[in-house]
Motif scaffolding. Structure first.
Motif, PDB file in Angstrom:
ATOM      1  N   MET A 262      75.798 100.545 101.068  1.00 59.98           N
ATOM      2  CA  MET A 262      75.094 101.530 101.887  1.00 59.98           C
ATOM      3  C   MET A 262      73.815 102.008 101.206  1.00 59.98           C
ATOM      4  O   MET A 262      72.813 102.254 101.835  1.00 59.98           O
ATOM      5  N   ASP A 263      73.900 102.166  99.887  1.00 56.66           N
ATOM      6  CA  ASP A 263      72.723 102.566  99.132  1.00 56.66           C
ATOM      7  C   ASP A 263      71.620 101.527  99.248  1.00 56.66           C
ATOM      8  O   ASP A 263      70.462 101.857  99.442  1.00 56.66           O
ATOM      9  N   ARG A 264      72.041 100.270  99.119  1.00 57.02           N
ATOM     10  CA  ARG A 264      71.031  99.217  99.140  1.00 57.02           C
ATOM     11  C   ARG A 264      70.405  99.051 100.527  1.00 57.02           C
ATOM     12  O   ARG A 264      69.234  98.764 100.660  1.00 57.02           O
ATOM     13  N   ARG A 265      71.247  99.252 101.526  1.00 62.00           N
ATOM     14  CA  ARG A 265      70.730  99.187 102.897  1.00 62.00           C
ATOM     15  C   ARG A 265      69.658 100.274 103.092  1.00 62.00           C
ATOM     16  O   ARG A 265      68.581 100.035 103.633  1.00 62.00           O
ATOM     17  N   LYS A 266      69.977 101.454 102.622  1.00 61.33           N
ATOM     18  CA  LYS A 266      69.048 102.580 102.752  1.00 61.33           C
ATOM     19  C   LYS A 266      67.768 102.326 101.961  1.00 61.33           C
ATOM     20  O   LYS A 266      66.660 102.627 102.409  1.00 61.33           O
ATOM     21  N   GLN A 267      67.973 101.747 100.796  1.00 62.12           N
ATOM     22  CA  GLN A 267      66.856 101.412  99.911  1.00 62.12           C
ATOM     23  C   GLN A 267      65.895 100.421 100.590  1.00 62.12           C
ATOM     24  O   GLN A 267      64.676 100.565 100.524  1.00 62.12           O
ATOM     25  N   VAL A 268      66.485  99.437 101.258  1.00 62.80           N
ATOM     26  CA  VAL A 268      65.689  98.444 101.984  1.00 62.80           C
ATOM     27  C   VAL A 268      64.935  99.126 103.137  1.00 62.80           C
ATOM     28  O   VAL A 268      63.735  98.901 103.342  1.00 62.80           O
ATOM     29  N   LEU A 269      65.631  99.987 103.868  1.00 63.35           N
ATOM     30  CA  LEU A 269      64.998 100.691 104.994  1.00 63.35           C
ATOM     31  C   LEU A 269      63.826 101.543 104.515  1.00 63.35           C
ATOM     32  O   LEU A 269      62.767 101.572 105.140  1.00 63.35           O
ATOM     33  N   GLU A 270      64.023 102.245 103.422  1.00 59.22           N
ATOM     34  CA  GLU A 270      62.955 103.099 102.892  1.00 59.22           C
ATOM     35  C   GLU A 270      61.745 102.285 102.447  1.00 59.22           C
ATOM     36  O   GLU A 270      60.599 102.662 102.701  1.00 59.22           O
ATOM     37  N   ALA A 271      62.043 101.148 101.800  1.00 66.55           N
ATOM     38  CA  ALA A 271      60.950 100.278 101.352  1.00 66.55           C
ATOM     39  C   ALA A 271      60.193  99.718 102.557  1.00 66.55           C
ATOM     40  O   ALA A 271      58.959  99.651 102.566  1.00 66.55           O
ATOM     41  N   ALA A 272      60.926  99.326 103.588  1.00 69.51           N
ATOM     42  CA  ALA A 272      60.297  98.771 104.786  1.00 69.51           C
ATOM     43  C   ALA A 272      59.424  99.834 105.467  1.00 69.51           C
ATOM     44  O   ALA A 272      58.286  99.561 105.873  1.00 69.51           O
ATOM     45  N   ALA A 273      59.953 101.045 105.561  1.00 70.77           N
ATOM     46  CA  ALA A 273      59.182 102.130 106.178  1.00 70.77           C
ATOM     47  C   ALA A 273      57.883 102.343 105.412  1.00 70.77           C
ATOM     48  O   ALA A 273      56.807 102.497 105.995  1.00 70.77           O
ATOM     49  N   ARG A 274      57.987 102.283 104.074  1.00 72.46           N
ATOM     50  CA  ARG A 274      56.807 102.477 103.230  1.00 72.46           C
ATOM     51  C   ARG A 274      55.803 101.354 103.461  1.00 72.46           C
ATOM     52  O   ARG A 274      54.597 101.564 103.515  1.00 72.46           O
ATOM     53  N   SER A 275      56.312 100.137 103.612  1.00 76.56           N
ATOM     54  CA  SER A 275      55.428  98.990 103.818  1.00 76.56           C
ATOM     55  C   SER A 275      54.744  99.043 105.196  1.00 76.56           C
ATOM     56  O   SER A 275      53.533  98.847 105.309  1.00 76.56           O
ATOM     57  N   PHE A 276      55.521  99.336 106.244  1.00 78.87           N
ATOM     58  CA  PHE A 276      54.940  99.457 107.594  1.00 78.87           C
ATOM     59  C   PHE A 276      53.860 100.542 107.607  1.00 78.87           C
ATOM     60  O   PHE A 276      52.824 100.415 108.251  1.00 78.87           O
ATOM     61  N   GLU A 277      54.148 101.619 106.878  1.00 80.36           N
ATOM     62  CA  GLU A 277      53.262 102.772 106.841  1.00 80.36           C
ATOM     63  C   GLU A 277      51.948 102.440 106.123  1.00 80.36           C
ATOM     64  O   GLU A 277      50.890 102.927 106.476  1.00 80.36           O
ATOM     65  N   THR A 278      52.061 101.621 105.072  1.00 81.55           N
ATOM     66  CA  THR A 278      50.895 101.323 104.246  1.00 81.55           C
ATOM     67  C   THR A 278      50.086 100.148 104.805  1.00 81.55           C
ATOM     68  O   THR A 278      48.862 100.205 104.894  1.00 81.55           O
ATOM     69  N   PHE A 279      50.800  99.082 105.189  1.00 77.90           N
ATOM     70  CA  PHE A 279      50.105  97.856 105.590  1.00 77.90           C
ATOM     71  C   PHE A 279      50.137  97.604 107.092  1.00 77.90           C
ATOM     72  O   PHE A 279      49.460  96.699 107.583  1.00 77.90           O
ATOM     73  N   GLY A 280      50.921  98.384 107.827  1.00 81.10           N
ATOM     74  CA  GLY A 280      51.071  98.127 109.253  1.00 81.10           C
ATOM     75  C   GLY A 280      52.194  97.155 109.518  1.00 81.10           C
ATOM     76  O   GLY A 280      52.768  96.586 108.579  1.00 81.10           O
ATOM     77  N   TYR A 281      52.508  96.952 110.793  1.00 79.68           N
ATOM     78  CA  TYR A 281      53.613  96.071 111.156  1.00 79.68           C
ATOM     79  C   TYR A 281      53.298  94.617 110.824  1.00 79.68           C
ATOM     80  O   TYR A 281      54.068  93.918 110.185  1.00 79.68           O
ATOM     81  N   LYS A 282      52.145  94.173 111.271  1.00 77.99           N
ATOM     82  CA  LYS A 282      51.807  92.760 111.194  1.00 77.99           C
ATOM     83  C   LYS A 282      51.754  92.256 109.749  1.00 77.99           C
ATOM     84  O   LYS A 282      52.240  91.176 109.443  1.00 77.99           O
ATOM     85  N   ALA A 283      51.142  93.050 108.883  1.00 76.58           N
ATOM     86  CA  ALA A 283      50.917  92.590 107.512  1.00 76.58           C
ATOM     87  C   ALA A 283      52.147  92.740 106.620  1.00 76.58           C
ATOM     88  O   ALA A 283      52.137  92.343 105.461  1.00 76.58           O
ATOM     89  N   THR A 284      53.197  93.335 107.162  1.00 71.73           N
ATOM     90  CA  THR A 284      54.415  93.493 106.360  1.00 71.73           C
ATOM     91  C   THR A 284      55.256  92.217 106.413  1.00 71.73           C
ATOM     92  O   THR A 284      55.451  91.638 107.474  1.00 71.73           O
ATOM     93  N   THR A 285      55.730  91.777 105.250  1.00 73.10           N
ATOM     94  CA  THR A 285      56.612  90.594 105.209  1.00 73.10           C
ATOM     95  C   THR A 285      57.940  90.987 104.555  1.00 73.10           C
ATOM     96  O   THR A 285      58.020  91.988 103.843  1.00 73.10           O
ATOM     97  N   MET A 286      58.941  90.163 104.789  1.00 73.63           N
ATOM     98  CA  MET A 286      60.254  90.423 104.178  1.00 73.63           C
ATOM     99  C   MET A 286      60.150  90.347 102.653  1.00 73.63           C
ATOM    100  O   MET A 286      60.821  91.104 101.942  1.00 73.63           O
ATOM    101  N   ASP A 287      59.313  89.438 102.162  1.00 74.91           N
ATOM    102  CA  ASP A 287      59.074  89.326 100.718  1.00 74.91           C
ATOM    103  C   ASP A 287      58.603  90.641 100.107  1.00 74.91           C
ATOM    104  O   ASP A 287      59.099  91.087  99.072  1.00 74.91           O
ATOM    105  N   GLN A 288      57.595  91.213 100.825  1.00 74.09           N
ATOM    106  CA  GLN A 288      57.014  92.469 100.386  1.00 74.09           C
ATOM    107  C   GLN A 288      58.060  93.586 100.334  1.00 74.09           C
ATOM    108  O   GLN A 288      58.127  94.354  99.378  1.00 74.09           O
ATOM    109  N   VAL A 289      58.850  93.653 101.394  1.00 77.03           N
ATOM    110  CA  VAL A 289      59.887  94.683 101.468  1.00 77.03           C
ATOM    111  C   VAL A 289      60.875  94.500 100.317  1.00 77.03           C
ATOM    112  O   VAL A 289      61.262  95.477  99.658  1.00 77.03           O
ATOM    113  N   ALA A 290      61.244  93.238 100.051  1.00 79.69           N
ATOM    114  CA  ALA A 290      62.175  92.970  98.946  1.00 79.69           C
ATOM    115  C   ALA A 290      61.592  93.470  97.625  1.00 79.69           C
ATOM    116  O   ALA A 290      62.269  94.151  96.852  1.00 79.69           O
TER     117      ALA A 290
END
Lengths: 196, 196
Positions: free
Chosen positions: A8-36
Motif C-alpha cells: 500500500m505504501d508503494r502504491r501511494k508512493q507511485v501515485l504521488e510521484a505520478a502526480a508530481r510528474s503530471f504537475e511538472t511536465f504535463g500529461y503528455k510528457a510524463t512516462t512510466m520510466d519517469q514516474v518510476a
C-alpha cells in the motif's frame, strides 16, 4: 529500503510521484520510466499496480474529485445560508488550489497542445464539481434563499466565474489575492453589480 | 465571368470563401487550393491578394472584430443606463452569432486539437471584446451606475458568462433560447442571485 515497504505504501508512493510528474511536465510528457525514477522504484513495481499511464492518471483525477468533495462536505454547515456556505467552500478551495498545481498545469496543456487525456481528465473534474454545486443551488432555490434558476447551468457559470477569477485572467493583471477573489465572487454572484 | 470582375470584388470573394472554409473545416484543414475552388478563382488570383493562409485568416479575424465593434457602436445609446445598453448589445450579438459559426468552429478546433493559429485568432477577438466592454464598465462605474470594480476583470468575467451561456454549456442541456440567455445574464449580472 524500498523492498521492505508494504504494498500500500508503494502504491501511494507511485501515485504521488505520478502526480508530481503530471504537475511538472504535463500529461503528455510524463512516462512510466519517469514516474518510476521519481518514485524510487523499479518500473516492474509500477506495473504491479497500474497497467498504463492512463490508469495512473485516472486514479489521480478520481482522487482529486474525492478530495474536493470531502473538503466541501467537511466545510458545509446545513444550518447556514447558501451564500455563507458558498463563500466558505470557495475559501477552502482557494487554499486547496495553492497546494495543487496539477489542475492548472493540465489546463495549460489543454490550452497549448490540446492533449485529449488532459482535457478529459479536467472535464471529469468539472462535471463532478458542477454536479456537486448544482445540488446545493437546487436546495437553496427550493428553500427560497436564491432565485429560481436552472441549477446545473447556474453551477456551471459559477465554476466559470471562479476559473476566470483565479486561473484564466492572469494576462489581464497580477493574480488576485484570495480576499479579492472572494469579494468579486460575492459581488458578482450574490449582490449583483447594479449600484443601489 | 471572373476575369471581368473588379479586383475589389475578387478580393472580397476570396475572403468570403476563406471564411466559409475556416467555418466548415476549421483553420488547420483549410488550404489555399480549397479557398480558390470555393471562391471560383485560380490559385494565382488568391496570391495577388494574400501571401499565405495566415494572412487570410488574420484579415478575417480583424474583420470580425471590426464588425463586432460597429454593431455595438450602432446599438449603444449614451443616454440609456449601462444595464439597458448591455442587454441590448447582447441581444444584437446573439443575432450576429447565429449567422457567424466561425468563432464556434474555431473554439471547437482549439478544444479538440489545440491549433495555435485558431487559438491566437480567438484570443485576439476576446481581447478586443474585453477592451471594448471594460471601457463601458469603467464609465458606468464612474457614473455610479454600477459598483466600483476592476473594469477589465469584470469585462472578462462577463464575456466568460456569455460564452458559458451560449457556446459552452451544450453538454448540460439543450441550447438556451435568446430570451433565456438574456434573462440569465440579467439575473446573474445585474440583480444578483440572492432572493429578496
Amino acid at each position: 529500503m524500498a523492498a521492505e515497504r508494504k504494498p500500500m505504501d508503494r502504491r501511494k508512493q507511485v501515485l504521488e510521484a505520478a502526480a508530481r510528474s503530471f504537475e511538472t511536465f504535463g500529461y503528455k510528457a510524463t512516462t512510466m520510466d519517469q514516474v518510476a525514477k521519481l518514485a524510487g522504484v523499479g518500473k516492474g513495481t509500477i506495473y504491479t499496480f497500474f497497467a498504463h499511464k492512463e490508469q495512473l492518471f485516472e486514479e489521480i483525477m478520481s482522487g482529486m474529485i474525492r478530495e474536493l468533495r470531502e473538503l466541501a462536505d467537511r466545510t458545509l454547515r446545513p444550518e447556514l445560508p447558501f451564500a455563507d456556505n458558498l463563500m466558505e467552500v470557495l475559501h477552502k478551495l482557494l487554499d486547496y488550489r495553492e497546494q495543487h498545481a496539477l489542475a492548472v498545469k493540465l489546463a495549460q496543456e489543454v490550452r497549448d497542445i490540446g492533449t485529449p487525456m488532459a482535457r478529459e481528465g479536467l472535464e471529469k473534474v468539472e462535471r463532478a464539481v458542477v454536479t456537486y454545486i448544482s445540488r446545493h443551488v437546487n436546495e437553496a432555490s427550493e428553500k427560497g434563499e436564491i432565485k429560481p434558476c436552472d441549477p446545473e447551468l447556474t453551477a456551471f457559470v459559477m465554476l466559470k466565474t471562479y476559473l476566470a477569477l483565479t486561473a484564466e485572467s492572469h494576462h489581464l493583471h497580477m493574480p488576485l489575492t484570495k480576499e479579492e477573489v472572494l469579494d468579486y465572487f460575492r459581488t458578482y454572484w450574490m449582490e449583483g453589480l447594479a449600484a443601489r
